[in-house]
Design a protein around this motif. Structure first.
Motif, PDB file in Angstrom:
ATOM      1  N   UNK A 172      46.417  12.108  39.722  1.00 46.64           N
ATOM      2  CA  UNK A 172      46.995  13.081  38.784  1.00 46.64           C
ATOM      3  C   UNK A 172      48.506  13.188  38.978  1.00 46.64           C
ATOM      4  N   UNK A 173      49.163  13.792  37.974  1.00 44.35           N
ATOM      5  CA  UNK A 173      50.600  14.039  38.036  1.00 44.35           C
ATOM      6  C   UNK A 173      50.922  15.351  38.754  1.00 44.35           C
ATOM      7  N   UNK A 174      50.055  16.354  38.546  1.00 48.65           N
ATOM      8  CA  UNK A 174      50.311  17.663  39.159  1.00 48.65           C
ATOM      9  C   UNK A 174      49.007  18.440  39.247  1.00 48.65           C
ATOM     10  N   UNK A 227      40.928  23.845  43.061  1.00 48.44           N
ATOM     11  CA  UNK A 227      41.997  22.980  42.566  1.00 48.44           C
ATOM     12  C   UNK A 227      41.905  22.901  41.047  1.00 48.44           C
ATOM     13  N   UNK A 228      42.999  23.217  40.372  1.00 50.39           N
ATOM     14  CA  UNK A 228      43.087  23.108  38.915  1.00 50.39           C
ATOM     15  C   UNK A 228      44.051  21.978  38.580  1.00 50.39           C
ATOM     16  N   UNK A 229      43.616  21.076  37.704  1.00 54.00           N
ATOM     17  CA  UNK A 229      44.343  19.844  37.446  1.00 54.00           C
ATOM     18  C   UNK A 229      45.225  19.960  36.206  1.00 54.00           C
ATOM     19  N   UNK A 230      46.141  19.010  36.062  1.00 55.61           N
ATOM     20  CA  UNK A 230      47.064  19.035  34.928  1.00 55.61           C
ATOM     21  C   UNK A 230      46.409  18.546  33.647  1.00 55.61           C
ATOM     22  N   UNK A 231      45.230  17.999  33.752  1.00 58.01           N
ATOM     23  CA  UNK A 231      44.519  17.491  32.580  1.00 58.01           C
ATOM     24  C   UNK A 231      43.346  18.413  32.241  1.00 58.01           C
ATOM     25  N   UNK A 232      43.271  18.819  30.977  1.00 61.67           N
ATOM     26  CA  UNK A 232      42.177  19.686  30.545  1.00 61.67           C
ATOM     27  C   UNK A 232      40.835  18.969  30.594  1.00 61.67           C
ATOM     28  N   UNK A 233      40.871  17.649  30.680  1.00 58.23           N
ATOM     29  CA  UNK A 233      39.626  16.876  30.710  1.00 58.23           C
ATOM     30  C   UNK A 233      38.979  16.870  32.091  1.00 58.23           C
ATOM     31  N   UNK A 234      39.688  17.376  33.114  1.00 59.23           N
ATOM     32  CA  UNK A 234      39.144  17.408  34.468  1.00 59.23           C
ATOM     33  C   UNK A 234      38.781  18.844  34.819  1.00 59.23           C
ATOM     34  N   UNK A 235      37.528  19.078  35.150  1.00 64.46           N
ATOM     35  CA  UNK A 235      37.090  20.414  35.528  1.00 64.46           C
ATOM     36  C   UNK A 235      37.716  20.825  36.856  1.00 64.46           C
ATOM     37  N   UNK A 236      38.020  22.141  37.029  1.00 64.35           N
ATOM     38  CA  UNK A 236      38.499  22.602  38.340  1.00 64.35           C
ATOM     39  C   UNK A 236      37.510  22.226  39.437  1.00 64.35           C
ATOM     40  N   UNK A 237      38.061  21.932  40.603  1.00 64.68           N
ATOM     41  CA  UNK A 237      37.266  21.475  41.741  1.00 64.68           C
ATOM     42  C   UNK A 237      37.307  22.516  42.855  1.00 64.68           C
ATOM     43  N   UNK A 238      36.182  22.730  43.506  1.00 62.77           N
ATOM     44  CA  UNK A 238      36.144  23.576  44.700  1.00 62.77           C
ATOM     45  C   UNK A 238      35.793  22.707  45.900  1.00 62.77           C
TER      46      UNK A 238
END
Length: 302
Positions: free
Chosen positions: A244-246, A168-179
């Motif tokens: 998140x928004x997206x 999962x890749x988030x709309x915020x650069x401050x949140x690391x992608x999640x597996x």
């Protein structure tokens, strides 16, 4: 009206609703064809003659109707499907007189609408084990669905599902992608059997409440559900929650991972999900509007 939702007795009740509205002086057209609905709704809305559209069926039916009807036209959700999470959330009765009262005296509320790969959903989406169950049921569906019809797909999926990893890749650069192995995103705090997976989800905050479950096995499914029933799952170290928004979700190794929207199989990953704030326009009772946190004195009628 979804011709496959609910029982034949419910279909007879739908006819009573139509007759009750006509007796009250409304022009009513009933269709089971989404394309015919879209054409009629567009024409009548341009003429200023469309008061509301009733979505008669389950949660998937409401999403189909929302896509077919101009966004400025409010919907009345009439819960007559197998799962009626949104209808129960709105506490909408299916009694003909109750439907007439909402159509005549209801208030318009604007909740958030969500979109996944261009397809609207109202309550929630998921990718992983439960979506594979829904897909199995969808591919073998014959007529109306009952709750017991899920038993076979659950057992079959439990035997063969391999819990592939998804990213999962988030709309915020401050949140690391999640597996993770199983993902849920909620606009409203609604899931089958009233499981409180995201109990704080709010349909008017412009955000999705996302839950990522990291472990993948049938035993982890049982473990997670046990904690959901006890409302302790959000305390687990392998459960992540985001607002998140997206976001974008994809399989990490090319495996086919199913996703479902509002309880209906909708496709396989990858998937782009986003919130459309205030685009879910509903016509509800005054009591429901107040319970959802809206001030009835400041809401438009229709």
């Amino acid at each position: 009206m979804n011709p496959h939702a609910g029982t034949q007795a419910r279909h007879a009740q739908a006819a009573l609703i139509v007759q009750t509205l006509r007796t009250a002086g409304f022009r009513v057209e009933l269709t089971t064809d989404p394309e015919a609905l879209a054409d009629t709704a567009l024409t009548l809305n341009k003429e200023g003659a469309l008061r509301t559209v009733l979505a008669i069926g389950g949660d998937g039916t409401a999403a189909v109707v929302r896509k077919a009807v101009p966004l400025d036209v409010p919907l009345v959700v009439v819960p007559m499907g197998t799962e009626n999470l949104l209808g129960r959330y709105l506490r909408q009765s299916t009694a003909p007189d109750a439907i007439r009262d909402v159509v005549e005296n209801g208030l318009v509320v604007d909740l958030d609408l969500c979109r996944a790969n261009g397809q609207y959903f109202l309550s929630m989406m998921s990718a992983g084990f439960d979506a594979a169950v829904v897909r199995s049921l969808h591919e073998n569906r014959r007529g109306n669905i009952r709750h017991l019809d899920y038993l076979g797909p659950v057992l079959q999926t439990a035997r063969r599902y391999r819990f592939p990893t998804i990213r999962v890749c988030w709309d915020s650069a401050s949140i690391e992608p999640t597996e993770c192995r199983w993902l849920f995103a909620f606009n409203l705090p609604l899931y089958a059997l009233d499981l409180p997976i995201a109990p704080a989800a709010n349909g008017s905050d412009g955000l999705l409440d996302v839950c990522a479950w990291e472990q993948g096995s049938i035993w982890s499914v049982a473990r997670y559900l046990w904690h959901v029933f006890r409302r302790t799952h959000l305390l687990l170290p392998d459960v992540r929650q985001y607002r998140v928004h997206r976001f974008r979700v994809e399989s990490t190794d090319g495996s086919q991972v199913s996703y479902q929207l509002d309880g209906d199989f909708a496709g396989v990953l990858p998937l782009e999900v986003e919130v459309l704030p205030g685009n879910l326009r509903l016509l509800v009772s005054t009591l429901t509007a107040a319970r959802l946190g809206f001030d009835p004195s400041h809401l438009p009628g229709k």
